[in-house]
Design a protein around this motif. Structure first.
Motif, PDB file in Angstrom:
ATOM      1  N   SER A   8       0.583  -1.501  -0.271  1.00 14.95           N
ATOM      2  CA  SER A   8       0.145  -0.089   0.315  1.00 14.95           C
ATOM      3  C   SER A   8       0.872   1.006  -0.238  1.00 14.95           C
ATOM      4  O   SER A   8       1.913   0.622   0.767  1.00 14.95           O
ATOM      5  CB  SER A   8      -0.895   0.076   1.420  1.00 14.95           C
ATOM      6  OG  SER A   8      -1.849  -1.094   1.479  1.00 14.95           O
ATOM      7  N   ASP A  66      -4.740   9.573  -9.833  1.00 16.82           N
ATOM      8  CA  ASP A  66      -5.930   8.706  -9.631  1.00 16.82           C
ATOM      9  C   ASP A  66      -7.011   9.690 -10.774  1.00 16.82           C
ATOM     10  O   ASP A  66      -7.812  10.797  -9.918  1.00 16.82           O
ATOM     11  CB  ASP A  66      -5.368   8.691  -8.475  1.00 16.82           C
ATOM     12  CG  ASP A  66      -6.966   7.549  -7.780  1.00 16.82           C
ATOM     13  OD1 ASP A  66      -7.812   7.637  -9.464  1.00 16.82           O
ATOM     14  OD2 ASP A  66      -7.285   7.143  -7.148  1.00 16.82           O
ATOM     15  N   ASP A  76      -0.820   9.234  -7.144  1.00 16.63           N
ATOM     16  CA  ASP A  76      -0.624   8.187  -6.108  1.00 16.63           C
ATOM     17  C   ASP A  76       0.265   6.795  -6.781  1.00 16.63           C
ATOM     18  O   ASP A  76       0.439   7.514  -8.181  1.00 16.63           O
ATOM     19  CB  ASP A  76      -1.852   7.048  -5.530  1.00 16.63           C
ATOM     20  CG  ASP A  76      -1.520   6.411  -4.484  1.00 16.63           C
ATOM     21  OD1 ASP A  76      -0.465   5.868  -4.489  1.00 16.63           O
ATOM     22  OD2 ASP A  76      -3.260   5.992  -4.056  1.00 16.63           O
ATOM     23  N   ASN A  80      -2.130   2.072  -7.144  1.00 19.77           N
ATOM     24  CA  ASN A  80      -3.027   1.931  -6.872  1.00 19.77           C
ATOM     25  C   ASN A  80      -3.726   3.277  -7.897  1.00 19.77           C
ATOM     26  O   ASN A  80      -4.823   2.910  -7.948  1.00 19.77           O
ATOM     27  CB  ASN A  80      -3.365   3.106  -5.633  1.00 19.77           C
ATOM     28  CG  ASN A  80      -2.921   2.155  -4.365  1.00 19.77           C
ATOM     29  OD1 ASN A  80      -3.193   1.376  -4.001  1.00 19.77           O
ATOM     30  ND2 ASN A  80      -1.769   2.673  -3.393  1.00 19.77           N
TER      31      ASN A  80
END
Length: 247
Positions: A8, A66, A76, A80
């Motif tokens: 993450s 994003d 990001d 992701n």
């Protein structure tokens, strides 16, 4: 069974304005204000204001825009963000250990397959994968070697101070199933053994007083059930008594 660990992102950034001249781009703002992606470059996007003005913006190097929500401005990591057909990026700004200023990358040492690098504003931070996994740079994630596209056979083994390291290959338990955390007998002490976490990370183990390790059942057992260890505690007590007498 596929076990896939995704990394993450720890930091999110907004981009910086790189121009405000509508004539410098062919992009046309929709009627609704918000943040919209460039159709070609994944780290380039536009802020369309309520007044109809267009501000061209660029994510920090290594981060991608994003576009999942036009109301939110967010850059990001590639973990992701799915760029789809937006395959172009700005020129990289590499630094020591970092191909780009931000993002997740494979470790600069080819043999360190179980580690990766998190780059934040050009600073490389070494990070470990969970035991038994390798970093797959094609997916920016840690995965089991069998599931990874990365051909990595030089991962360095952990070695305990007495020289023990976990052997290669699966270990089958008494029930015919692969042991996820196999154990191994200590060569010199019946009450001690080794544990291999996820089959690769070694650590010491010991049986409770009165029991010894049984390598047939992979558990601690009564001494009388383990050939060669039947008199372990009697021998140990005699040795301690002799040491005490000498002192």
């Amino acid at each position: 069974m596929l076990i896939h660990v995704q990394i993450s992102a720890l930091v999110l950034f907004a981009g910086v304005a790189v121009g405000q001249d509508q004539s410098t781009t062919d992009f046309q703002c929709p009627k609704k204000s918000g943040f919209y992606p460039d159709p070609v470059q994944c780290d380039l996007y536009y802020h369309c204001t309520l007044d109809g003005d267009l501000v061209e913006k660029l994510c920090p190097d290594g981060l991608l825009f994003d576009d999942s929500n036009p109301s939110h401005e967010k850059c990001d990591t590639s973990v992701n963000v799915d760029c789809g057909q937006r395959t172009v990026q700005q020129e990289p700004k590499p630094s020591k250990g970092c191909p780009r200023a931000n993002g997740f990358y494979k470790h600069w040492e080819e043999g360190s397959c179980d580690k990766f690098v998190q780059c934040v504003e050009g600073v490389a931070n070494e990070m470990p994968c969970p035991p038994g996994l390798v970093y797959d740079d094609s997916a920016s994630s840690c995965a089991w070697p069998v599931d990874s596209k990365r051909q990595c056979v030089t991962t360095k083994k952990d070695v305990l101070p007495d020289g023990f390291s976990c052997p290669d290959g699966d270990v089958m338990g008494p029930n015919g199933r692969i042991l996820p955390h196999p154990t191994f007998a200590h060569p010199d002490d019946c009450a001690k053994f080794y544990i291999c976490r996820n089959g690769v990370t070694p650590q010491y183990g010991s049986c409770s007083s009165g029991s010894v390790y049984n390598e047939e059942s992979f558990k601690c057992d009564d001494p009388e059930n383990v050939p060669g260890c039947e008199n372990y505690y009697e021998t140990t007590e005699n040795e301690e008594e002799k040491k005490g007498a000498k002192n």
